[in-house]
Every structure is written in C-alpha cells, then in structure tokens.
Design an enzyme around this catalytic site. Sequence first.
Site, PDB file in Angstrom:
ATOM      1  N   GLU A 135      21.892  34.696  43.658  1.00  0.00           N
ATOM      2  CA  GLU A 135      23.402  34.875  43.492  1.00  0.00           C
ATOM      3  C   GLU A 135      23.909  35.796  44.425  1.00  0.00           C
ATOM      4  O   GLU A 135      22.945  36.734  44.713  1.00  0.00           O
ATOM      5  CB  GLU A 135      24.005  35.031  42.198  1.00  0.00           C
ATOM      6  CG  GLU A 135      23.733  33.441  41.446  1.00  0.00           C
ATOM      7  CD  GLU A 135      24.295  33.653  39.988  1.00  0.00           C
ATOM      8  OE1 GLU A 135      25.025  32.596  39.884  1.00  0.00           O
ATOM      9  OE2 GLU A 135      24.220  34.724  39.351  1.00  0.00           O
ATOM     10  N   HIS A 256      36.418  36.213  39.700  1.00  0.00           N
ATOM     11  CA  HIS A 256      35.338  35.446  40.311  1.00  0.00           C
ATOM     12  C   HIS A 256      35.994  34.737  41.494  1.00  0.00           C
ATOM     13  O   HIS A 256      37.364  34.107  41.604  1.00  0.00           O
ATOM     14  CB  HIS A 256      34.914  34.429  39.344  1.00  0.00           C
ATOM     15  CG  HIS A 256      33.614  33.761  39.854  1.00  0.00           C
ATOM     16  ND1 HIS A 256      33.558  32.713  40.834  1.00  0.00           N
ATOM     17  CD2 HIS A 256      32.328  33.810  39.372  1.00  0.00           C
ATOM     18  CE1 HIS A 256      32.377  32.443  41.196  1.00  0.00           C
ATOM     19  NE2 HIS A 256      31.621  32.993  40.046  1.00  0.00           N
ATOM     20  N   ARG A 305      30.762  40.032  44.673  1.00  0.00           N
ATOM     21  CA  ARG A 305      31.907  39.455  44.410  1.00  0.00           C
ATOM     22  C   ARG A 305      33.271  39.844  44.703  1.00  0.00           C
ATOM     23  O   ARG A 305      34.140  39.094  45.134  1.00  0.00           O
ATOM     24  CB  ARG A 305      32.198  38.910  42.733  1.00  0.00           C
ATOM     25  CG  ARG A 305      30.849  37.849  42.295  1.00  0.00           C
ATOM     26  CD  ARG A 305      31.153  37.631  41.122  1.00  0.00           C
ATOM     27  NE  ARG A 305      30.075  36.659  40.681  1.00  0.00           N
ATOM     28  CZ  ARG A 305      29.711  36.371  39.670  1.00  0.00           C
ATOM     29  NH1 ARG A 305      30.499  36.941  38.406  1.00  0.00           N
ATOM     30  NH2 ARG A 305      28.536  35.394  39.506  1.00  0.00           N
ATOM     31  N   HIS A 366      37.609  37.102  35.667  1.00  0.00           N
ATOM     32  CA  HIS A 366      36.232  36.418  35.117  1.00  0.00           C
ATOM     33  C   HIS A 366      35.510  37.202  34.267  1.00  0.00           C
ATOM     34  O   HIS A 366      35.203  36.961  33.181  1.00  0.00           O
ATOM     35  CB  HIS A 366      35.588  36.238  36.271  1.00  0.00           C
ATOM     36  CG  HIS A 366      34.116  35.679  36.140  1.00  0.00           C
ATOM     37  ND1 HIS A 366      34.105  34.339  35.528  1.00  0.00           N
ATOM     38  CD2 HIS A 366      32.895  35.753  36.321  1.00  0.00           C
ATOM     39  CE1 HIS A 366      32.657  34.121  35.236  1.00  0.00           C
ATOM     40  NE2 HIS A 366      32.227  34.907  35.953  1.00  0.00           N
ATOM     41  N   ARG A 401      30.397  44.099  38.194  1.00  0.00           N
ATOM     42  CA  ARG A 401      29.070  43.687  37.837  1.00  0.00           C
ATOM     43  C   ARG A 401      28.490  42.823  38.580  1.00  0.00           C
ATOM     44  O   ARG A 401      28.840  42.079  39.441  1.00  0.00           O
ATOM     45  CB  ARG A 401      29.580  42.552  36.504  1.00  0.00           C
ATOM     46  CG  ARG A 401      28.507  41.940  36.275  1.00  0.00           C
ATOM     47  CD  ARG A 401      28.910  40.891  35.087  1.00  0.00           C
ATOM     48  NE  ARG A 401      29.595  39.850  35.675  1.00  0.00           N
ATOM     49  CZ  ARG A 401      29.343  38.633  35.581  1.00  0.00           C
ATOM     50  NH1 ARG A 401      28.234  38.239  34.853  1.00  0.00           N
ATOM     51  NH2 ARG A 401      30.050  37.723  36.042  1.00  0.00           N
TER      52      ARG A 401
HETATM   53  C1  LIG Z   1      32.630  30.402  33.069  1.00  0.00           C
HETATM   54  C2  LIG Z   1      31.719  31.565  32.869  1.00  0.00           C
HETATM   55  C3  LIG Z   1      30.679  31.553  33.631  1.00  0.00           C
HETATM   56  C4  LIG Z   1      29.735  32.601  33.370  1.00  0.00           C
HETATM   57  N1  LIG Z   1      28.493  32.572  34.145  1.00  0.00           N
HETATM   58  C5  LIG Z   1      27.882  33.537  33.959  1.00  0.00           C
HETATM   59  C6  LIG Z   1      26.545  33.689  34.304  1.00  0.00           C
HETATM   60  O1  LIG Z   1      25.984  32.599  34.984  1.00  0.00           O
HETATM   61  N2  LIG Z   1      25.421  34.723  33.967  1.00  0.00           N
HETATM   62  C7  LIG Z   1      25.975  35.898  33.346  1.00  0.00           C
HETATM   63  O2  LIG Z   1      25.118  36.632  33.210  1.00  0.00           O
HETATM   64  N3  LIG Z   1      27.136  35.810  32.908  1.00  0.00           N
HETATM   65  C8  LIG Z   1      28.070  34.723  32.904  1.00  0.00           C
HETATM   66  N4  LIG Z   1      29.229  34.827  32.451  1.00  0.00           N
HETATM   67  C9  LIG Z   1      29.637  35.950  31.698  1.00  0.00           C
HETATM   68  C10 LIG Z   1      28.877  35.856  30.212  1.00  0.00           C
HETATM   69  O3  LIG Z   1      29.086  34.490  29.840  1.00  0.00           O
HETATM   70  C11 LIG Z   1      29.627  36.652  29.271  1.00  0.00           C
HETATM   71  O4  LIG Z   1      29.888  37.989  29.653  1.00  0.00           O
HETATM   72  C12 LIG Z   1      28.860  36.722  28.092  1.00  0.00           C
HETATM   73  O5  LIG Z   1      28.533  35.532  27.551  1.00  0.00           O
HETATM   74  C13 LIG Z   1      29.437  37.425  26.977  1.00  0.00           C
HETATM   75  O6  LIG Z   1      28.777  37.487  25.657  1.00  0.00           O
HETATM   76  P1  LIG Z   1      29.233  38.298  24.631  1.00  0.00           P
HETATM   77  O7  LIG Z   1      28.376  37.938  23.345  1.00  0.00           O
HETATM   78  O8  LIG Z   1      29.415  39.765  24.910  1.00  0.00           O
HETATM   79  O9  LIG Z   1      30.762  37.359  24.359  1.00  0.00           O
HETATM   80  P2  LIG Z   1      31.116  36.095  24.175  1.00  0.00           P
HETATM   81  O10 LIG Z   1      30.182  35.242  24.299  1.00  0.00           O
HETATM   82  O11 LIG Z   1      32.538  35.858  24.775  1.00  0.00           O
HETATM   83  O12 LIG Z   1      31.457  35.851  22.537  1.00  0.00           O
HETATM   84  C14 LIG Z   1      32.602  36.661  21.831  1.00  0.00           C
HETATM   85  C15 LIG Z   1      32.621  36.069  20.502  1.00  0.00           C
HETATM   86  O13 LIG Z   1      33.409  36.966  19.683  1.00  0.00           O
HETATM   87  C16 LIG Z   1      34.219  36.324  19.021  1.00  0.00           C
HETATM   88  N5  LIG Z   1      35.508  36.834  18.826  1.00  0.00           N
HETATM   89  C17 LIG Z   1      36.385  37.569  19.490  1.00  0.00           C
HETATM   90  N6  LIG Z   1      37.383  38.161  18.956  1.00  0.00           N
HETATM   91  C18 LIG Z   1      37.010  38.123  17.625  1.00  0.00           C
HETATM   92  C19 LIG Z   1      37.738  38.685  16.449  1.00  0.00           C
HETATM   93  N7  LIG Z   1      38.872  39.168  16.346  1.00  0.00           N
HETATM   94  N8  LIG Z   1      37.170  38.157  15.394  1.00  0.00           N
HETATM   95  C20 LIG Z   1      36.140  37.556  15.062  1.00  0.00           C
HETATM   96  N9  LIG Z   1      35.418  36.971  16.378  1.00  0.00           N
HETATM   97  C21 LIG Z   1      35.943  37.454  17.634  1.00  0.00           C
HETATM   98  C22 LIG Z   1      34.410  34.933  19.842  1.00  0.00           C
HETATM   99  O14 LIG Z   1      34.997  33.692  19.049  1.00  0.00           O
HETATM  100  C23 LIG Z   1      32.982  34.691  20.166  1.00  0.00           C
HETATM  101  O15 LIG Z   1      32.301  34.180  19.188  1.00  0.00           O
HETATM  102  C24 LIG Z   1      30.071  33.777  32.764  1.00  0.00           C
HETATM  103  C25 LIG Z   1      31.391  33.664  32.040  1.00  0.00           C
HETATM  104  C26 LIG Z   1      32.095  32.638  31.915  1.00  0.00           C
HETATM  105  C27 LIG Z   1      33.495  32.585  31.227  1.00  0.00           C
END
Ligand SMILES: Cc1cc2nc3c(=O)[nH]c(=O)nc-3n(C[C@H](O)[C@H](O)[C@H](O)COP(=O)(O)OP(=O)(O)OC[C@H]3O[C@@H](n4cnc5c(N)ncnc54)[C@H](O)[C@@H]3O)c2cc1C
Length: 555
Positions: A135, A256, A305, A366, A401
């Site tokens: 990537e 993105h 990016r 993104h 990032r």
């Molecule tokens: C379309 C897309 C493609 C991506 N592709 C990649 C990739 O290929 N590789 C990569 O490394 N990263 C990628 N990313 C980024 C990556 O997916 C995210 O940075 C990562 O998944 C974040 O994980 P997390 O556990 O921090 O948060 P999330 O997976 O966003 O989870 C957050 C959680 O917190 C909960 N939450 C939020 N606020 C509250 C609240 N007030 N009370 C209770 N619960 C709450 C939500 O409901 C959710 O369950 C991508 C992101 C997107 C959107």
Amino acid sequence: MSSTAFVPSPSVRRLAAPAPGWTKTTDVVVVGSGVAGLTTALRVREAGLRVLVVTKAMLDDGSTRWAQGGIAAALGDGDTPEQHLSDTLVAGAGLCDEDAVRMLVTEGPGAVRRLIATGAAFDRDDEGEILLTREGGHHRRRIAHAGGDATGAEISRALVEAVRTDDDLELIEHALVLDLLTDAKGRTAGLTLHVMGEGQRDGVGAVHARAVVLATGGLGQVFSATTNPAVSTGDGVALALRAGAEVADLEFVQFHPTVLWLGPDAEGQQPLISEAVRGEGAHLVDADGVRFMVGQHELAELAPRDIVAKGIMRRMHETGAEHMFLDGRHFGAQMWEERFPTILASCRSHGIDPVTELIPVAPAAHYASGGVRTDLRGHTSVSGLYACGEAACTGVHGANRLASNSLLEGLVFAERIAADIIERDRLGKLAPRHEDTTRPVEVVPLLAAESRAEIQRVMTRGVGVLRSADSMAAAVEGLAALAEPDADPDKSEFPQVETWEATNLHLVASALSAAALLREETRGCHWREDFPDRDDVNWQRHLTTTLVAGRLHVG
Ligand SMILES: Cc1cc2nc3c(=O)[nH]c(=O)nc-3n(C[C@H](O)[C@H](O)[C@H](O)COP(=O)(O)OP(=O)(O)OC[C@H]3O[C@@H](n4cnc5c(N)ncnc54)[C@H](O)[C@@H]3O)c2cc1C
C-alpha cells in the site's frame, strides 16, 4: 510523549443527563468493541479480572469491520521491523514518537500471530504462507489481508466470536458512554452511560470500575463526507477533554484520497476504494486520461496518502473537476471478483462497473492520527484512564498515518494496556476508588440533534483537505454561533443519543479547528494554503489540547 502532572479541576464537567438510575461494579470497563476494545477485553480477561465491554450499537458497528486493505507487519521474507519503522517515520513527517513506532513494528508480527490464534483467518498462498500486498508509503509487500478486501470484517468476526463465547466477559450493546467518574484526586472511579433499550439496565446508569479503557474509535463524522461509520463521533476524545485529560495532534486528520464520489452533496459514510487497488496496479487519471501522479513522487499513485490527496485536489482545482478517476479496467473481471469482491459489489451497487468503467474518486475524511494522549502503556494524563486504537494518540502516526498501521496499533497497544492493567493488579496498584460527590458539577448544555449536519458543513468548508486562516476562522466562528442559543443549561436540549452525540461532535470539532488554526505550516495531512511549507523551526512539536473551566487551551 512525556507526561505532565495532572491537577484535577475544582469542579466536574459533565453532559446534561438524568441522574444514574442503576449502578454496577466491575474491575475494568472497556468502551468500544472494535479491534482495540475487544483485544484489550480478551487479554485482560485471560488474567481473570472482571471485564465489562460497553458499546454504542452492535458489537461490530465501528470502523474495524470496514477496514479493507489489511494490517501491516514485517512478516514477509526480507522484510524487517527496521524497514517498517523507516516507512512509518517518513509518512509521519517528523512528528512520530520513534520509541512508540519501534514498539509497534517489533511487537506487531507477534500481535498479528496472536490475532490469528484468536481465530482470524488471513489469505494464504498454496503453501499456506500469508499473502502480503503493498500500500502507499510501504517499500515492501507487508500488508496481510483477509477475504481479499474484507480484512476488517474477518478481524471483527473473529474477535466478536471470541468475546461472545467467553461467558465471564460481560457485554452491554446499545449503550452510549457519557462521562468519566472520578474520585477526590481526579482519579478514575468509573463512568456514566445510557443504555438504549429495555430490561434491567434501561436509561442512565453508573459503572464503578478500577480502570476505564477508551476504545471509541475515530471522529470522521465531524465532516460531511467520511469513510467512518455513524458511530465515529469522537465521543472518547470529548469525554477525555471533559475529564481533564490531554488530547494531542487533533489537527492531523487523514483524508483518504480515493473515496467513491457519489455527487457534490453526498453526506455521511461513503464507500472507500482501498489503497490496495492502487497497490495492485490501478492508476489515477484525470478526465483526459492523464496519469497526473507520475512525476509528482517517486512512488506515483503509491505515494503517502497526503501526497496523493493533495495531488488529486490540485488536479481538481486545475481542471475545475469535482473528482478524478481510478482506472483498474486492466485487472479484468476475475481479479476484481477474487481480490476486491467488496469494492466491486459496492461500486456496482452505485451503478459503476470497475471492470469496464473508470471509478470516480475524491478525498474524504478517513482517519484521526491524533486523539487522547497516552504513554507507551496506554495511560492518559488521568490516572486509571487508558486510551487505545483510533481514539488514542500514542505517537505512532505523527502527522500522518502510514496505510494499514491503525489496525496494528489497536492490536499492539491493546495488549500493552492489558499487560499494564494485569501488572498493576498484581502489585495491588489497581485500587477501587470512590466517586467524589462533593465537587460541584458543571452541567454541559446539549446541542440540538440537527446541529450535527451544520457542524459537518462548517468543518468541511473550513477545516477540510485545504485549510487557511480565513477558512478556519470562519469555522471557529460558525461553531461558536452553534453553541450560543443553548448556552443556558435550562434551555439545553432534551438528553438523548442524538443530542449527546451532537454536543460531543461540537467539542471535538472546536478542539480540532483550534489546533489546525494554530499550526501555521503544512505538514503530513495538515495542508495550509497560506503556509504551504513545512516549518521545522517553529512547528516540529505536538499541539496538546485541554479543556479548563469550559475553555479549550491549545499549545
Ligand atoms: C472504510 C475504512 C477502511 C479502513 N481500512 C483500513 C485498513 O485497511 N487497515 C488499517 O489498518 N486501518 C484501516 N482503517 C482504519 C481502522 O479500521 C480503524 O482505525 C480501526 O479499526 C479503529 O479501531 P478501534 O477499535 O480504535 O475503533 P472502532 O473499530 O471504530 O470501534 C469503536 C467502537 O467504539 C464504540 N463507541 C464509540 N463511542 C462510544 C460511546 N460513547 N459509548 C460506547 N461505545 C462507543 C463504537 O460503537 C465502536 O464499537 C479503515 C477505516 C475505515 C473507516
């Protein structure tokens, strides 16, 4: 990042909400159920501590399940953590914390293997070796993927299955966490939350806990068009600010470059065309078929990016076009179907067939490189409060990032946080704290639910890909005006999910704008039209934001 002494504010700042009608006690509360939250919960549980996971919607409703490209780790022949470190530092444009990155890249391969042991199945070749792709910004093939372009869905599936089959791990879905509870010294004592639905725990309650882990994901919903799902409203950052914690690097929002363009007025979550499509050889072209990235960077379409997003924006300005195109027609139908089934289906559902047609693309919000500032064990500046994943600012991303480093960051730092909690428990340092009910509570009035769309418009216009002092001053003014009519707590909107979220979005948008306005240079994904150059003399430093007596301080 170094830590500073935490002095609790004389009063407590909380969102307007009914008094808790129920309480519960546990050891550790994890807020959020993406890769960061669920990995933390599973690892802490392994040590026998009581863990409660609270999540806003369903378990798989965060960004994690949408991740397409994959997860970066030095797993391939000839690749090393040192090379991964080097690519990450380049993308971070001088602001990465090298110790944090070193930890990420050296602990990363082991963390991915443990994720596989938890049940995640990655794509493999005929010999059973994990397939690796490239990537933007990576000089090696080091991105492990699953289901072709459904990496996040597989990671989420495996983690959700693991937590659902652990009978001792308690889960509350459809519950919005509101604010942190603290003791007289400002240390974490638990949190308040609102459970949507019926049953024993309906409405606002309080959970008393010895540690709280914020894993609430990103803040893309601050902008009109984003790849982030509806739950990504920056709640963790807003909660942390109200609790007195430091947040950092908020100005560095990654846009993105290749998000499916669905028209000038498209709002909310937009379909992503993963960088891996360019990694496999798709070209960016303008309406005349010119490959405009060639000659702009040695990696052309696979430059970091920010460079590609700027290249697209520049070409859009030069040609007056609303979008550019991605050309992957030479892949042929079979490759599209096998390697990128999700993207193919998503494009076709919007009437575009990438096998025979160019895909219209434009940048959209993104990823938040900044967040709640932590040290290398995930500690925030508030004792007992941890932050992990996209909600955190560990220092690994700096000003931008590197692609596919975020799932890895969630994994690695979740394990570090779990190890820290377990160690503190073993040493008797994870003590129960009692909520301080003597400090006066400053009630934060709530914004109307409709403010959400207005905040998004103001931010997109003023603090989007292209930023200037004028555009951002207008955004700051627009945000201030939105807060005015409800400044009197008595006139605060009725407490409900939409008004709590709008109020969180407003605080996060205000903090982001203030930091972006202050940083008078162009660096990483922060692009100032009025300060087009990187300025290491004045700005090779992090901007930290705090909320003191209701006012944001950035410095
Ligand atoms: C379309 C897309 C493609 C991506 N592709 C990649 C990739 O290929 N590789 C990569 O490394 N990263 C990628 N990313 C980024 C990556 O997916 C995210 O940075 C990562 O998944 C974040 O994980 P997390 O556990 O921090 O948060 P999330 O997976 O966003 O989870 C957050 C959680 O917190 C909960 N939450 C939020 N606020 C509250 C609240 N007030 N009370 C209770 N619960 C709450 C939500 O409901 C959710 O369950 C991508 C992101 C997107 C959107």
